[in-house]
Design an enzyme around this catalytic site. Structure first.
Site, PDB file in Angstrom:
ATOM      1  N   SER A 138     -10.964 -13.355  -7.312  1.00 47.58           N
ATOM      2  CA  SER A 138     -10.812 -14.560  -8.127  1.00 47.58           C
ATOM      3  C   SER A 138     -12.177 -14.911  -8.719  1.00 47.58           C
ATOM      4  O   SER A 138     -13.213 -14.665  -8.085  1.00 47.58           O
ATOM      5  CB  SER A 138     -10.331 -15.718  -7.245  1.00 47.58           C
ATOM      6  OG  SER A 138     -10.575 -16.946  -7.883  1.00 47.58           O
TER       7      SER A 138
ATOM      8  N   GLN B 258       2.842 -19.242 -12.165  1.00 40.92           N
ATOM      9  CA  GLN B 258       2.583 -19.050 -13.598  1.00 40.92           C
ATOM     10  C   GLN B 258       3.429 -17.899 -14.146  1.00 40.92           C
ATOM     11  O   GLN B 258       4.052 -18.013 -15.202  1.00 40.92           O
ATOM     12  CB  GLN B 258       1.100 -18.749 -13.797  1.00 40.92           C
ATOM     13  CG  GLN B 258       0.732 -18.270 -15.184  1.00 40.92           C
ATOM     14  CD  GLN B 258      -0.773 -18.113 -15.324  1.00 40.92           C
ATOM     15  OE1 GLN B 258      -1.473 -19.093 -15.493  1.00 40.92           O
ATOM     16  NE2 GLN B 258      -1.270 -16.897 -15.269  1.00 40.92           N
TER      17      GLN B 258
ATOM     18  N   HIS C  74      -8.737  -8.519 -12.700  1.00 41.68           N
ATOM     19  CA  HIS C  74      -8.433  -8.330 -14.128  1.00 41.68           C
ATOM     20  C   HIS C  74      -8.441  -6.842 -14.477  1.00 41.68           C
ATOM     21  O   HIS C  74      -7.594  -6.361 -15.218  1.00 41.68           O
ATOM     22  CB  HIS C  74      -9.488  -9.019 -15.009  1.00 41.68           C
ATOM     23  CG  HIS C  74      -9.576 -10.506 -14.833  1.00 41.68           C
ATOM     24  ND1 HIS C  74     -10.673 -11.106 -14.274  1.00 41.68           N
ATOM     25  CD2 HIS C  74      -8.733 -11.503 -15.158  1.00 41.68           C
ATOM     26  CE1 HIS C  74     -10.501 -12.410 -14.267  1.00 41.68           C
ATOM     27  NE2 HIS C  74      -9.327 -12.691 -14.787  1.00 41.68           N
TER      28      HIS C  74
HETATM   29  P1  AMP Z   1      -7.348 -15.647 -15.271  1.00 41.97           P
HETATM   30  O1  AMP Z   1      -8.477 -15.096 -16.081  1.00 41.97           O
HETATM   31  O2  AMP Z   1      -7.766 -16.234 -13.979  1.00 41.97           O
HETATM   32  O3  AMP Z   1      -6.414 -16.507 -16.082  1.00 41.97           O
HETATM   33  O4  AMP Z   1      -6.481 -14.368 -14.882  1.00 41.97           O
HETATM   34  C1  AMP Z   1      -5.933 -13.534 -15.871  1.00 41.97           C
HETATM   35  C2  AMP Z   1      -4.818 -12.731 -15.280  1.00 41.97           C
HETATM   36  O5  AMP Z   1      -5.333 -11.937 -14.213  1.00 41.97           O
HETATM   37  C3  AMP Z   1      -3.704 -13.610 -14.688  1.00 41.97           C
HETATM   38  O6  AMP Z   1      -2.448 -13.034 -15.004  1.00 41.97           O
HETATM   39  C4  AMP Z   1      -4.009 -13.563 -13.213  1.00 41.97           C
HETATM   40  O7  AMP Z   1      -2.854 -13.732 -12.408  1.00 41.97           O
HETATM   41  C5  AMP Z   1      -4.542 -12.150 -13.071  1.00 41.97           C
HETATM   42  N1  AMP Z   1      -5.349 -12.034 -11.857  1.00 41.97           N
HETATM   43  C6  AMP Z   1      -6.483 -12.702 -11.542  1.00 41.97           C
HETATM   44  N2  AMP Z   1      -6.920 -12.345 -10.316  1.00 41.97           N
HETATM   45  C7  AMP Z   1      -6.024 -11.438  -9.841  1.00 41.97           C
HETATM   46  C8  AMP Z   1      -5.895 -10.693  -8.624  1.00 41.97           C
HETATM   47  N3  AMP Z   1      -6.775 -10.800  -7.625  1.00 41.97           N
HETATM   48  N4  AMP Z   1      -4.833  -9.870  -8.498  1.00 41.97           N
HETATM   49  C9  AMP Z   1      -3.915  -9.757  -9.487  1.00 41.97           C
HETATM   50  N5  AMP Z   1      -3.983 -10.416 -10.655  1.00 41.97           N
HETATM   51  C10 AMP Z   1      -5.015 -11.244 -10.829  1.00 41.97           C
END
Ligand code: AMP
Length: 286
Positions: A186, A154, A37
């Site tokens: 993640s 997504q 993030h």
């Molecule tokens: P989330 O909180 O899991 O919904 O993630 C929010 C945003 O951060 C989304 O657009 C995800 O694709 C992005 N994101 C989460 N982890 C990563 C990562 N390791 N690399 C790139 N983007 C990420």
């Protein structure tokens, strides 16, 4: 740090900034922030005068209410990390703000990309995403909105929805951010035990090996050679495939627009990842 809780406040704030000729970047998140993030926040801060992040656990995109309830929440920690990465405004609505009682409107994509892989495993997931992202984009009319390629399906579905519904924000895809062992950051990683981390590192190594031999690999050889190796690494595959970006049709590993995609379980923890086989950033394929 400004923390806003209603769509009206967020909307007013973004219009106020833009009326002062400030460009605004927006990063929607579920919270439980990590380095992935933060990379999106930093990219937005580099490209815009002000960065807004949203933190909202959208129950609609989870398999069950109890899964959404169990999602880790630590707002003070998130606020600190976001501030350190350049975020100046957080939009943090609650459920009654996002889904006022009687809310019956859903935004549903008919893109075939919503029906395969993640969409096949989690049938309500993409409807939850397109509905909440529409709400967030209306609440935060930023210039640019940043999505991670970690969630490649997504990004593809959102990008198309934005075009179809005439949202004016530019959608910016950010490549997957990985730790020093190549494991994609993640929120779920915090639940990995030592064996799970070992599997996660091994999964990345195998993905990298596939990328290195992609030009000489047929689809058949890919599955014949690598499915047993993922198994040997204790990775319980849900899917492993090579697809074309952006339509997710089956690809040959040698195709320039081929992306390796996979998901599965390391112990009880679900890992999902992808690797473009001939470019570093899918933006090069657009
Ligand atoms: P989330 O909180 O899991 O919904 O993630 C929010 C945003 O951060 C989304 O657009 C995800 O694709 C992005 N994101 C989460 N982890 C990563 C990562 N390791 N690399 C790139 N983007 C990420």
């Amino acid at each position: 740090m400004k923390v806003l809780t209603t769509a009206k406040e967020a909307n007013d704030e973004v219009f106020r900034l833009r009326s002062k000729e400030k460009s605004v970047g927006f990063v929607p998140t579920l919270g439980a922030l990590h380095e992935g993030h933060c990379a999106l926040f930093r990219r937005s801060s580099e490209e815009n005068d002000v960065t807004v992040a949203s933190i909202y656990v959208n129950a609609q995109q989870f398999d069950s209410a109890s899964d959404a309830e169990a999602y880790p929440r630590d707002f003070e920690r998130d606020k600190k990390l976001a501030a350190e990465s350049g975020v100046e405004v957080i939009f943090r609505p609650d459920d009654s703000e996002m889904y006022p009682s009687g809310n019956t409107t859903q935004v549903i994509s008919n893109s075939p990309v919503t029906r395969c892989y993640e969409g096949a495993i989690r049938p309500n997931f993409f409807n939850g995403v397109t509905t909440v992202v529409s709400k967030l984009l209306n609440a935060v009319p930023a210039d640019r909105v940043y999505f991670g390629q970690k969630d490649l399906q997504q990004y593809i579905v959102v990008r198309r929805m934005v075009k179809d519904l005439h949202f004016q924000q530019e959608i910016v895809p950010v490549p997957v951010i990985r730790d020093e062992n190549g494991v994609a950051y993640s929120s779920r990683n915090q639940r990995l035990d030592a064996a799970g981390w070992k599997t996660a590192r091994e999964v990345h190594k195998l993905m990298q090996e596939i990328k290195e031999s992609a030009s000489d690999l047929s689809r058949q050889e890919l599955f014949r050679r690598y499915v047993p190796r993922f198994k040997k690494a204790d990775f319980d595959l849900q899917y492993l495939d090579v697809v074309r970006f952006p339509n997710y049709d089956p690809a040959w590993p040698a195709d320039r627009d081929a992306v390796l995609i996979l998901a599965g379980y390391a112990g009880a923890v679900r890992l999902k990842d992808n690797l473009p086989l001939h470019v570093t950033d899918v933006a090069e394929l657009e």
